[in-house]
Enzyme design. Structure first.
Site, PDB file in Angstrom:
ATOM      1  N   ASP A  49      19.492  -8.002   8.270  1.00 14.37           N
ATOM      2  CA  ASP A  49      19.360  -7.494   6.889  1.00 14.37           C
ATOM      3  C   ASP A  49      20.250  -6.504   6.752  1.00 14.37           C
ATOM      4  OD1 ASP A  49      18.439  -7.036   4.293  1.00 14.37           O
ATOM      5  OD2 ASP A  49      16.361  -6.376   4.827  1.00 14.37           O
ATOM      6  N   HIS A  96      20.453 -13.616  -4.894  1.00 11.32           N
ATOM      7  CA  HIS A  96      19.697 -13.880  -3.415  1.00 11.32           C
ATOM      8  C   HIS A  96      20.113 -15.120  -2.884  1.00 11.32           C
ATOM      9  CE1 HIS A  96      17.170 -13.072  -0.004  1.00 11.32           C
ATOM     10  NE2 HIS A  96      16.740 -12.160  -0.646  1.00 11.32           N
ATOM     11  N   GLU A 101      24.482 -12.751  -0.084  1.00 13.91           N
ATOM     12  CA  GLU A 101      24.033 -12.393  -1.846  1.00 13.91           C
ATOM     13  C   GLU A 101      25.264 -11.518  -2.277  1.00 13.91           C
ATOM     14  OE1 GLU A 101      20.008 -10.548  -1.406  1.00 13.91           O
ATOM     15  OE2 GLU A 101      19.919 -11.312   0.772  1.00 13.91           O
ATOM     16  N   ARG A 138       9.033 -17.335  -3.782  1.00 13.03           N
ATOM     17  CA  ARG A 138       9.599 -18.610  -3.102  1.00 13.03           C
ATOM     18  C   ARG A 138      10.835 -18.482  -2.542  1.00 13.03           C
ATOM     19  NH1 ARG A 138       7.543 -23.277  -5.215  1.00 13.03           N
ATOM     20  NH2 ARG A 138       9.008 -24.260  -3.248  1.00 13.03           N
ATOM     21  N   ARG A 148      12.767 -12.742 -11.536  1.00 13.61           N
ATOM     22  CA  ARG A 148      12.530 -14.173 -10.982  1.00 13.61           C
ATOM     23  C   ARG A 148      11.185 -14.347 -10.909  1.00 13.61           C
ATOM     24  NH1 ARG A 148      12.989 -13.329  -4.457  1.00 13.61           N
ATOM     25  NH2 ARG A 148      11.819 -11.330  -4.183  1.00 13.61           N
TER      26      ARG A 148
END
Length: 306
Positions: free
Chosen positions: A216, A172, A275, A72, A99
């Protein structure tokens, strides 16, 4: 769930909503200065809304799939005890296991200055499946602190085993923005980063990051403060951390978003992940009996535009 704990939560203006994510409960807090939601599945801080403002955190409408390891994209997922793909087993989920399990709600109350406190716990002994992926015993805790000024997450990991743990990790965080194309991230100028979208080459830049799309990047030995400047929502988000050596910026951009089944095609336009992390060369070791803490602070202020 402990009845006394529920009563204490209600005294703070909070309540438990049943079966909100993966058939797990959700903590909802409504105060005059803010509202917040925490999913016990994964220990996610889902939402934090200061009074009269937009949410500071992004939530995708995509459900991310029905499997245990379906992702998610929202809020502040915990990536632990590995960041990115598992080094030796491709069947293990990306970004660790924290998570993908139900956390326990163990404490609530107020700090001395009146800020609201919520504490969650995840212990390896409570989930047999964890031992299959990570045989060393551990206990994780998250202490959430909320006020009208913003929020903080104090994440701690205790090594309960007799062997050292080598850890990479991240909070994150998906920050909501009015437009990723127009958003700027300040504070990472002249810091070396690994560009995972360009063969992991090491690079740096002299100006703020913009547009905040298709990136990224793992900034190594990063400073402990940065800012998101959002001209559309007319605000800046002030981000600081402790216990973190890396800062990761991520946004998939338009083409990758269309290829992903766990994300809506236009989601990339509405968030940037900044993050708080210890990744790649910034991984670290927790000795037996040791504890490591990772703390994220987020506040919001008006953006003064020229």
């Amino acid at each position: 769930m402990n009845g006394q704990l529920i009563q204490e939560l209600e005294e703070l203006g909070g309540e438990i909503h049943p079966a909100s994510l993966r058939k797990c409960d959700e903590i909802v807090i409504d105060q005059p200065g803010f509202s917040a939601r925490i999913a016990l599945w994964g220990g996610h801080l889902e939402s934090f809304v200061p009074a009269g403002q937009e949410d500071l955190l992004f939530q995708s409408n995509n459900s991310g799939g029905k499997g245990r390891f379906g992702r998610r994209h929202f809020g502040v997922p915990v990536c632990w005890p590995w960041f990115g793909a598992h080094q030796s087993d491709e069947d293990f989920p990306a970004h660790g296991l924290a998570r993908y399990f139900r956390w326990q709600f163990v404490e609530t109350g107020r700090f001395k200055n009146g800020d609201v406190k919520i504490v969650l716990r995840l212990a390896s002994e409570d989930h047999p499946l964890i031992e299959e992926m990570w045989p060393q015993a551990f206990e994780l805790r998250q202490v959430f602190r909320f006020s009208s000024e913003g929020f903080s997450v104090n994440f701690s990991a205790a090594n309960l085993s007799t062997e050292p743990m080598v850890i990479s990790e991240a909070l994150h965080t998906y920050f909501k923005v009015g437009s990723s194309q127009m958003t700027e991230v300040h504070g990472l100028e002249k810091v070396n980063f690994v560009d995972k979208f360009d063969e992991s080459k090491t690079k740096s830049h002299k100006t703020p990051v913009t547009p905040c799309e298709y990136m990224d990047r793992v900034y190594l030995s990063a400073p402990n403060e940065c800012e998101i400047h959002d001209p559309v929502l007319k605000r800046k988000l002030l981000i600081s951390d402790k216990g973190s050596a890396s800062t990761v910026l991520w946004n998939p951009g338009p083409e990758l978003s269309k290829k992903r089944k766990d994300m809506e095609d236009d989601d990339y336009q509405h968030f940037v992940c900044v993050e708080t992390a210890n990744a790649l060369d910034d991984s670290y070791t927790i000795e037996p009996g040791g504890i490591h803490q990772l703390k994220l602070n987020v506040s919001v202020a008006p953006l003064e535009q020229a």
